[in-house]
Motif scaffolding. Structure first.
Motif, PDB file in Angstrom:
ATOM      1  N   PRO A   1       4.146   6.759  -8.195  1.00 28.29           N
ATOM      2  CA  PRO A   1       2.871   6.965  -8.044  1.00 28.29           C
ATOM      3  C   PRO A   1       2.324   5.413  -7.494  1.00 28.29           C
ATOM      4  O   PRO A   1       1.485   5.324  -6.574  1.00 28.29           O
ATOM      5  CB  PRO A   1       1.678   7.263  -9.125  1.00 28.29           C
ATOM      6  N   LEU A   2       2.744   4.543  -8.173  1.00 31.68           N
ATOM      7  CA  LEU A   2       2.280   2.898  -7.829  1.00 31.68           C
ATOM      8  C   LEU A   2       2.883   2.486  -6.523  1.00 31.68           C
ATOM      9  O   LEU A   2       2.256   1.902  -5.696  1.00 31.68           O
ATOM     10  CB  LEU A   2       2.746   2.141  -8.922  1.00 31.68           C
ATOM     11  N   ASP A   3       4.242   2.903  -6.237  1.00 28.90           N
ATOM     12  CA  ASP A   3       4.613   2.764  -4.940  1.00 28.90           C
ATOM     13  C   ASP A   3       3.988   3.204  -3.806  1.00 28.90           C
ATOM     14  O   ASP A   3       3.877   2.501  -2.849  1.00 28.90           O
ATOM     15  CB  ASP A   3       6.249   3.203  -5.115  1.00 28.90           C
ATOM     16  N   GLU A   4       3.856   4.537  -3.910  1.00 29.13           N
ATOM     17  CA  GLU A   4       2.813   5.087  -2.920  1.00 29.13           C
ATOM     18  C   GLU A   4       1.442   4.293  -2.681  1.00 29.13           C
ATOM     19  O   GLU A   4       0.869   4.137  -1.820  1.00 29.13           O
ATOM     20  CB  GLU A   4       2.211   6.507  -3.240  1.00 29.13           C
ATOM     21  N   ARG A   5       0.858   3.975  -4.075  1.00 28.30           N
ATOM     22  CA  ARG A   5      -0.688   3.320  -3.899  1.00 28.30           C
ATOM     23  C   ARG A   5      -0.250   1.923  -3.167  1.00 28.30           C
ATOM     24  O   ARG A   5      -1.252   1.456  -2.509  1.00 28.30           O
ATOM     25  CB  ARG A   5      -0.969   3.136  -5.152  1.00 28.30           C
ATOM     26  N   THR A   6       0.778   1.074  -3.822  1.00 26.72           N
ATOM     27  CA  THR A   6       0.910  -0.120  -3.022  1.00 26.72           C
ATOM     28  C   THR A   6       1.244  -0.191  -1.737  1.00 26.72           C
ATOM     29  O   THR A   6       0.799  -0.964  -0.852  1.00 26.72           O
ATOM     30  CB  THR A   6       1.902  -1.059  -3.962  1.00 26.72           C
ATOM     31  N   ALA A   7       1.950   0.826  -1.110  1.00 23.68           N
ATOM     32  CA  ALA A   7       2.209   0.953   0.228  1.00 23.68           C
ATOM     33  C   ALA A   7       0.893   1.334   1.021  1.00 23.68           C
ATOM     34  O   ALA A   7       0.912   1.018   2.388  1.00 23.68           O
ATOM     35  CB  ALA A   7       3.398   2.143   0.471  1.00 23.68           C
ATOM     36  N   ALA A   8       0.081   2.165   0.293  1.00 16.72           N
ATOM     37  CA  ALA A   8      -1.029   2.204   1.077  1.00 16.72           C
ATOM     38  C   ALA A   8      -1.948   1.020   1.335  1.00 16.72           C
ATOM     39  O   ALA A   8      -2.796   1.054   2.212  1.00 16.72           O
ATOM     40  CB  ALA A   8      -1.828   3.411   0.450  1.00 16.72           C
TER      41      ALA A   8
END
Length: 150
Positions: free
Chosen positions: A140-147
């Motif tokens: 979830p953090l990887d998705e969030r930081t990519a956004a």
């Protein structure tokens, strides 16, 4: 955070043996205090999750570069550092969006922090050694930081 500009360098820490205890150098502005709390609370969260089970299954025995401490570390500790820095990057994004970077601290350190987060994320992405707990912490953090980069 390894990328911090020298005039903003702080020293903080927490220990898994003493849940809830955080120490910090002094003095700090409001944003710096928020940063150190997010960072150290992320470590405390990680330590509590480790009590539920391992973050990785031990099959990946390689060491990976960890910018915050400038040395090679095992996968679980890369995940621990990633978790703290990714949450800090999210905080920085919110501070900028709210117009609260009055002293330039976040602007001076955000790009370097983003680079450190990406360096830590690379060996974690798709790594089959991560357990379900490790994946649940990372993905979830990887998705969030990519956004944030978009």
């Amino acid at each position: 955070v390894g990328a911090l500009q020298p005039q903003f360098r702080t020293v903080t820490g927490s220990w898994e043996e003493v849940p809830g205890y955080i120490h910090s150098s002094y003095p700090h502005g409001a944003v710096e205090v928020a940063e150190l709390l997010v960072h150290e609370c992320a470590h405390q969260y990680f330590y509590m999750l480790e009590r539920l089970g391992p973050m990785d299954d031990g099959s990946d025995t390689r060491l990976y570069w960890s910018p915050p401490i400038r040395k090679e570390r095992p996968l679980s500790r890369v995940l621990m550092a990633y978790h703290a820095l990714a949450n800090t990057l999210i905080l920085f994004d919110r501070v900028l969006d709210a117009g609260l970077d009055t002293d330039g601290y976040v602007s001076a350190n955000r790009d370097g922090l983003r680079e450190d987060v990406e360096t830590l994320a690379r060996p974690l992405r798709g790594n089959p050694a991560l357990t379900s707990i490790g994946v649940a912490l990372f993905a979830p953090l990887d998705e969030r930081t990519a956004a944030l980069a978009a």
